[in-house]
Design an enzyme around this catalytic site. Structure first.
Site, mmCIF file in Angstrom:
data_model
loop_
_atom_site.group_PDB
_atom_site.id
_atom_site.type_symbol
_atom_site.label_atom_id
_atom_site.label_comp_id
_atom_site.label_asym_id
_atom_site.label_seq_id
_atom_site.Cartn_x
_atom_site.Cartn_y
_atom_site.Cartn_z
ATOM 1 N N SER A 1 15.409 -1.933 -3.548
ATOM 2 C CA SER A 1 14.320 -1.172 -2.921
ATOM 3 C C SER A 1 14.584 -0.736 -1.489
ATOM 4 O O SER A 1 13.744 -0.037 -0.898
ATOM 5 C CB SER A 1 13.021 -1.992 -2.959
ATOM 6 O OG SER A 1 12.462 -1.962 -4.249
ATOM 7 N N LYS B 1 14.068 2.864 -0.835
ATOM 8 C CA LYS B 1 12.807 3.479 -0.413
ATOM 9 C C LYS B 1 12.815 3.899 1.057
ATOM 10 O O LYS B 1 11.912 4.615 1.503
ATOM 11 C CB LYS B 1 11.641 2.532 -0.689
ATOM 12 C CG LYS B 1 11.397 2.266 -2.166
ATOM 13 C CD LYS B 1 10.122 1.455 -2.380
ATOM 14 C CE LYS B 1 9.893 1.146 -3.854
ATOM 15 N NZ LYS B 1 10.679 0.004 -4.341
ATOM 16 N N SER C 1 6.455 -2.228 -1.102
ATOM 17 C CA SER C 1 7.573 -1.789 -1.936
ATOM 18 C C SER C 1 7.124 -1.245 -3.292
ATOM 19 O O SER C 1 7.724 -1.529 -4.326
ATOM 20 C CB SER C 1 8.563 -2.951 -2.143
ATOM 21 O OG SER C 1 9.830 -2.462 -2.525
ATOM 22 N N LYS D 1 13.252 -2.708 5.797
ATOM 23 C CA LYS D 1 12.902 -2.744 4.383
ATOM 24 C C LYS D 1 13.680 -3.817 3.620
ATOM 25 O O LYS D 1 14.869 -4.023 3.839
ATOM 26 C CB LYS D 1 13.205 -1.377 3.743
ATOM 27 C CG LYS D 1 12.748 -1.238 2.296
ATOM 28 C CD LYS D 1 11.248 -1.141 2.189
ATOM 29 C CE LYS D 1 10.764 -1.201 0.747
ATOM 30 N NZ LYS D 1 10.857 -2.546 0.162
#
Length: 378
Positions: free
Chosen positions: A56, A59, A113, A220
């Site tokens: 993720s 993202k 997320s 992130k």
């Protein structure tokens, strides 16, 4: 037992341990990279160019493109469809027929997320996922992520969806230059306003490093079975901003704290101020024979400790200026170089205005001017 020999061996082992610790850093990650955000200089790396899934942390790119589209086209409303929520994994809880703005989807991606938020953004901006994936890969090339291929907007495992620790560090540094991105990714929690049904939902940021590390301002987390634990972090202290990346790291929180500590202890930020610079430059063909010029700007740069002493300062001004010269006109610059590469500059501007002296026209030039002013040619 030979106590002297045993003692000598233990002493040698002790100094080897101390020496290894002092030399640098070790991490549990399969790949890692630590770089200075403003210069891109690598401070620590491990398998930094190995192709690996990045889960993720993908993202980061999806959110960045969403925010850039928002800046260009406005914070439009998005109505959620079945296709947008038909995705596995983590979710911000979107339901078909929900309506919210693009910035709400970015919060859903960066905080909790949400794979549904990533899919919704991709379709809302690209029209379909395939077009948005093309946009992601084009942006990656622009940033310099030459060993990255995006296949999904969320980071779910898929054949050939991969990046490297170095490429993700580049992406992290680039994204953190976007003020809206930084504002969202640095929040420990935030609220999203839904238009339909009208409600306000609070989301908590999965990035625990925001709470664990002083100075952490993003960015992130990520996890899938194939990728393992992935983390891109950013921290700032004493005007030094660092980006740390680990891919497939079972001990990512501790590794990032150690990497960032190592980075801050080995870097320094320096300001290059030329606001007090004064020089004179000759003028040709003007009402003044020379102008005064001054530096008006400054910039700062972060360095690996010691490199700041290797910077060379060069004043690059014109040998002379041709009139007319306007006040505030750029007439030179002060450039700074490290190892032959320019790292920054400050402009030099004229403090004076100088008019051009018109030369007296001879007899024939006067006749030509008279003809031009008084005769009309068809």
């Amino acid at each position: 037992m030979n106590f002297k020999k045993t003692y000598a061996c233990l002493l040698l082992l002790f100094f080897e341990i101390i020496s290894t610790t002092a030399k640098g850093l070790s991490v549990s990650a399969k790949a890692a990279c630590l770089l200075i955000s403003d210069s891109g200089e690598i401070l620590f790396a491990k398998n930094e160019h190995e192709h690996l899934p990045m889960a993720s942390t993908t993202k980061i790119m999806t959110s960045l493109l969403t925010l850039e589209n928002l800046e260009a086209c406005g914070n439009k409303e998005v109505e959620i469809t079945d296709e947008m929520v038909r995705v596995e994994g983590t979710s911000m809880g979107l339901m078909p027929k929900d309506i919210l703005n693009l910035d709400g989807l970015v919060k859903g991606m960066l905080l909790c997320s949400g794979n549904d938020a990533a899919t919704a953004s991709a379709i809302a901006i690209g029209g379909n996922i395939e077009t948005f994936i093309k946009m992601m890969n084009e942006k990656a090339e622009q940033i310099g992520m030459h060993n990255t291929t995006f296949v999904t907007p969320s980071g779910l495992d898929k054949d050939n969806h991969h990046s490297t620790a170095y490429d993700m560090a580049l992406l992290g540094a680039y994204a953190m230059e976007n003020k809206d991105f930084t504002s969202i990714s640095s929040k420990k929690s935030d609220k999203v306003e839904f238009i339909n049904p009208p409600k306000c939902v609070s989301y908590r940021n999965h990035n625990k490093l925001l709470r664990l590390y002083d100075g952490c301002i993003g960015v992130k987390t990520g996890f899938t079975k194939a990728a393992g634990r992935c983390l891109v972090s950013c921290a700032q202290r004493n005007n030094v901003k660092l980006i740390a990346v680990t891919l497939n790291d079972p001990n990512d929180w501790e590794d990032h704290k150690n990497m960032l500590d190592y980075g801050f202890s080995n870097t320094v930020n320096v300001s290059f101020n030329d606001r007090n610079l004064k020089i004179n430059i000759p003028v040709q063909g003007g009402t003044l024979s020379e102008i005064s010029a001054c530096g008006i700007s400054s910039f700062s740069r972060s360095f690996k400790r010691g490199d700041e002493n290797k910077v060379k300062r060069v004043i690059e001004a014109k040998d002379y200026c041709d009139a007319p010269v306007e006040k505030g006109q750029i007439v030179g610059r002060v450039a700074y170089y490290l190892n032959g590469k320019e790292i920054g500059k400050n402009e030099i501007l004229s403090e004076d205005s100088v008019e051009k002296i018109e030369k007296e026209k001879n007899f024939f030039q006067k006749i030509i001017n008279f003809i031009r002013k008084n005769l009309i040619f068809n």
